[in-house]
Design a protein around this motif. Structure first.
Motif, PDB file in Angstrom:
ATOM      1  N   VAL A 275      12.982  -3.399  -2.482  1.00  0.00           N
ATOM      2  CA  VAL A 275      13.018  -3.775  -1.071  1.00  0.00           C
ATOM      3  C   VAL A 275      13.956  -2.808  -0.354  1.00  0.00           C
ATOM      4  O   VAL A 275      14.680  -2.035  -0.997  1.00  0.00           O
ATOM      5  N   ILE A 276      13.950  -2.862   0.962  1.00  0.00           N
ATOM      6  CA  ILE A 276      14.829  -2.009   1.769  1.00  0.00           C
ATOM      7  C   ILE A 276      15.831  -2.894   2.485  1.00  0.00           C
ATOM      8  O   ILE A 276      15.487  -3.966   2.978  1.00  0.00           O
ATOM      9  N   GLU A 277      17.066  -2.414   2.554  1.00  0.00           N
ATOM     10  CA  GLU A 277      18.111  -3.130   3.268  1.00  0.00           C
ATOM     11  C   GLU A 277      18.816  -2.139   4.186  1.00  0.00           C
ATOM     12  O   GLU A 277      19.064  -1.000   3.798  1.00  0.00           O
ATOM     13  N   GLN A 278      19.128  -2.566   5.395  1.00  0.00           N
ATOM     14  CA  GLN A 278      19.824  -1.693   6.336  1.00  0.00           C
ATOM     15  C   GLN A 278      21.244  -2.187   6.519  1.00  0.00           C
ATOM     16  O   GLN A 278      21.482  -3.373   6.769  1.00  0.00           O
ATOM     17  N   THR A 279      22.194  -1.269   6.382  1.00  0.00           N
ATOM     18  CA  THR A 279      23.583  -1.586   6.676  1.00  0.00           C
ATOM     19  C   THR A 279      23.932  -0.890   7.988  1.00  0.00           C
ATOM     20  O   THR A 279      23.046  -0.347   8.656  1.00  0.00           O
ATOM     21  N   LYS A 280      25.172  -0.864   8.338  1.00  0.00           N
ATOM     22  CA  LYS A 280      25.575  -0.285   9.621  1.00  0.00           C
ATOM     23  C   LYS A 280      25.166   1.178   9.761  1.00  0.00           C
ATOM     24  O   LYS A 280      24.697   1.598  10.806  1.00  0.00           O
ATOM     25  N   ASP A 281      25.339   1.970   8.703  1.00  0.00           N
ATOM     26  CA  ASP A 281      25.027   3.400   8.798  1.00  0.00           C
ATOM     27  C   ASP A 281      24.160   3.924   7.662  1.00  0.00           C
ATOM     28  O   ASP A 281      23.990   5.131   7.516  1.00  0.00           O
ATOM     29  N   ARG A 282      23.586   3.049   6.853  1.00  0.00           N
ATOM     30  CA  ARG A 282      22.800   3.476   5.697  1.00  0.00           C
ATOM     31  C   ARG A 282      21.553   2.622   5.527  1.00  0.00           C
ATOM     32  O   ARG A 282      21.499   1.478   5.941  1.00  0.00           O
ATOM     33  N   TRP A 283      20.555   3.234   4.858  1.00  0.00           N
ATOM     34  CA  TRP A 283      19.363   2.525   4.384  1.00  0.00           C
ATOM     35  C   TRP A 283      19.455   2.501   2.872  1.00  0.00           C
ATOM     36  O   TRP A 283      19.738   3.526   2.248  1.00  0.00           O
ATOM     37  N   ILE A 284      19.225   1.353   2.279  1.00  0.00           N
ATOM     38  CA  ILE A 284      19.335   1.204   0.831  1.00  0.00           C
ATOM     39  C   ILE A 284      18.008   0.701   0.293  1.00  0.00           C
ATOM     40  O   ILE A 284      17.492  -0.318   0.762  1.00  0.00           O
TER      41      ILE A 284
ATOM     42  N   VAL B 109      15.688   6.418   4.707  1.00  0.00           N
ATOM     43  CA  VAL B 109      15.073   5.754   3.560  1.00  0.00           C
ATOM     44  C   VAL B 109      14.607   6.847   2.603  1.00  0.00           C
ATOM     45  O   VAL B 109      13.679   7.588   2.900  1.00  0.00           O
ATOM     46  N   ASN B 110      15.256   6.969   1.455  1.00  0.00           N
ATOM     47  CA  ASN B 110      15.023   8.076   0.534  1.00  0.00           C
ATOM     48  C   ASN B 110      14.117   7.638  -0.623  1.00  0.00           C
ATOM     49  O   ASN B 110      14.565   7.409  -1.742  1.00  0.00           O
ATOM     50  N   VAL B 111      12.825   7.548  -0.337  1.00  0.00           N
ATOM     51  CA  VAL B 111      11.845   7.132  -1.340  1.00  0.00           C
ATOM     52  C   VAL B 111      11.737   8.173  -2.447  1.00  0.00           C
ATOM     53  O   VAL B 111      11.567   7.836  -3.617  1.00  0.00           O
ATOM     54  N   THR B 112      11.863   9.437  -2.110  1.00  0.00           N
ATOM     55  CA  THR B 112      11.774  10.510  -3.103  1.00  0.00           C
ATOM     56  C   THR B 112      12.837  10.346  -4.182  1.00  0.00           C
ATOM     57  O   THR B 112      12.553  10.456  -5.371  1.00  0.00           O
ATOM     58  N   GLU B 113      14.056  10.060  -3.780  1.00  0.00           N
ATOM     59  CA  GLU B 113      15.144   9.880  -4.754  1.00  0.00           C
ATOM     60  C   GLU B 113      14.920   8.626  -5.601  1.00  0.00           C
ATOM     61  O   GLU B 113      15.167   8.625  -6.802  1.00  0.00           O
TER      62      GLU B 113
ATOM     63  N   ASN C 155       0.811  -1.216   0.000  1.00  0.00           N
ATOM     64  CA  ASN C 155       0.000   0.000   0.000  1.00  0.00           C
ATOM     65  C   ASN C 155       0.846   1.268   0.000  1.00  0.00           C
ATOM     66  O   ASN C 155       0.315   2.361  -0.179  1.00  0.00           O
ATOM     67  N   PHE C 156       2.163   1.141   0.192  1.00  0.00           N
ATOM     68  CA  PHE C 156       3.043   2.296   0.226  1.00  0.00           C
ATOM     69  C   PHE C 156       3.379   2.710  -1.205  1.00  0.00           C
ATOM     70  O   PHE C 156       3.795   1.884  -2.015  1.00  0.00           O
ATOM     71  N   PRO C 157       3.211   4.000  -1.540  1.00  0.00           N
ATOM     72  CA  PRO C 157       3.444   4.438  -2.925  1.00  0.00           C
ATOM     73  C   PRO C 157       4.932   4.556  -3.272  1.00  0.00           C
ATOM     74  O   PRO C 157       5.590   5.521  -2.933  1.00  0.00           O
ATOM     75  N   ILE C 158       5.443   3.548  -3.938  1.00  0.00           N
ATOM     76  CA  ILE C 158       6.819   3.566  -4.424  1.00  0.00           C
ATOM     77  C   ILE C 158       6.813   2.948  -5.821  1.00  0.00           C
ATOM     78  O   ILE C 158       6.070   2.011  -6.096  1.00  0.00           O
ATOM     79  N   LYS C 159       7.617   3.501  -6.702  1.00  0.00           N
ATOM     80  CA  LYS C 159       7.631   3.034  -8.090  1.00  0.00           C
ATOM     81  C   LYS C 159       8.480   1.780  -8.233  1.00  0.00           C
ATOM     82  O   LYS C 159       9.446   1.583  -7.499  1.00  0.00           O
ATOM     83  N   ASN C 160       8.125   0.957  -9.193  1.00  0.00           N
ATOM     84  CA  ASN C 160       8.892  -0.252  -9.489  1.00  0.00           C
ATOM     85  C   ASN C 160      10.198   0.115 -10.183  1.00  0.00           C
ATOM     86  O   ASN C 160      10.356   1.215 -10.717  1.00  0.00           O
ATOM     87  N   CYS C 161      11.122  -0.818 -10.205  1.00  0.00           N
ATOM     88  CA  CYS C 161      12.417  -0.632 -10.852  1.00  0.00           C
ATOM     89  C   CYS C 161      12.222  -0.339 -12.336  1.00  0.00           C
ATOM     90  O   CYS C 161      11.473  -1.032 -13.026  1.00  0.00           O
ATOM     91  N   LYS C 162      12.910   0.683 -12.836  1.00  0.00           N
ATOM     92  CA  LYS C 162      12.768   1.039 -14.251  1.00  0.00           C
ATOM     93  C   LYS C 162      13.445   0.035 -15.167  1.00  0.00           C
ATOM     94  O   LYS C 162      13.097  -0.087 -16.321  1.00  0.00           O
TER      95      LYS C 162
END
Length: 58
Positions: free
Chosen positions: A22-31, A48-52, A8-15
């Motif tokens: 999907v989201i992945e968390q590393t030690k100091d970043r969200w990907i 988590v930069n959904v806008t970018e 239900n979260f508005p995010i675009k599919n991979c171009k």
């Protein structure tokens, strides 16, 4: 560890391949990244930069 994004979260599919990211968390970043191993589409930031992601995947 990869976390699926709520459908239900508005995010675009991979171009590149059309897969929902999907989201992945590393030690100091969200990907936000494409779960397809052949695709290298990703956005990394301290939050988590959904806008970018949506800018890169029109």
């Amino acid at each position: 560890m990869k976390i699926e994004i709520n459908p239900n979260f508005p995010i675009k599919n991979c171009k590149t391949c059309g897969t929902r990211p999907v989201i992945e968390q590393t030690k100091d970043r969200w990907i936000i990244l494409c779960p397809n191993p052949n695709c290298r589409n990703a956005v990394s930031d301290k939050l988590v930069n959904v806008t970018e992601w949506n800018k890169q995947n029109p």
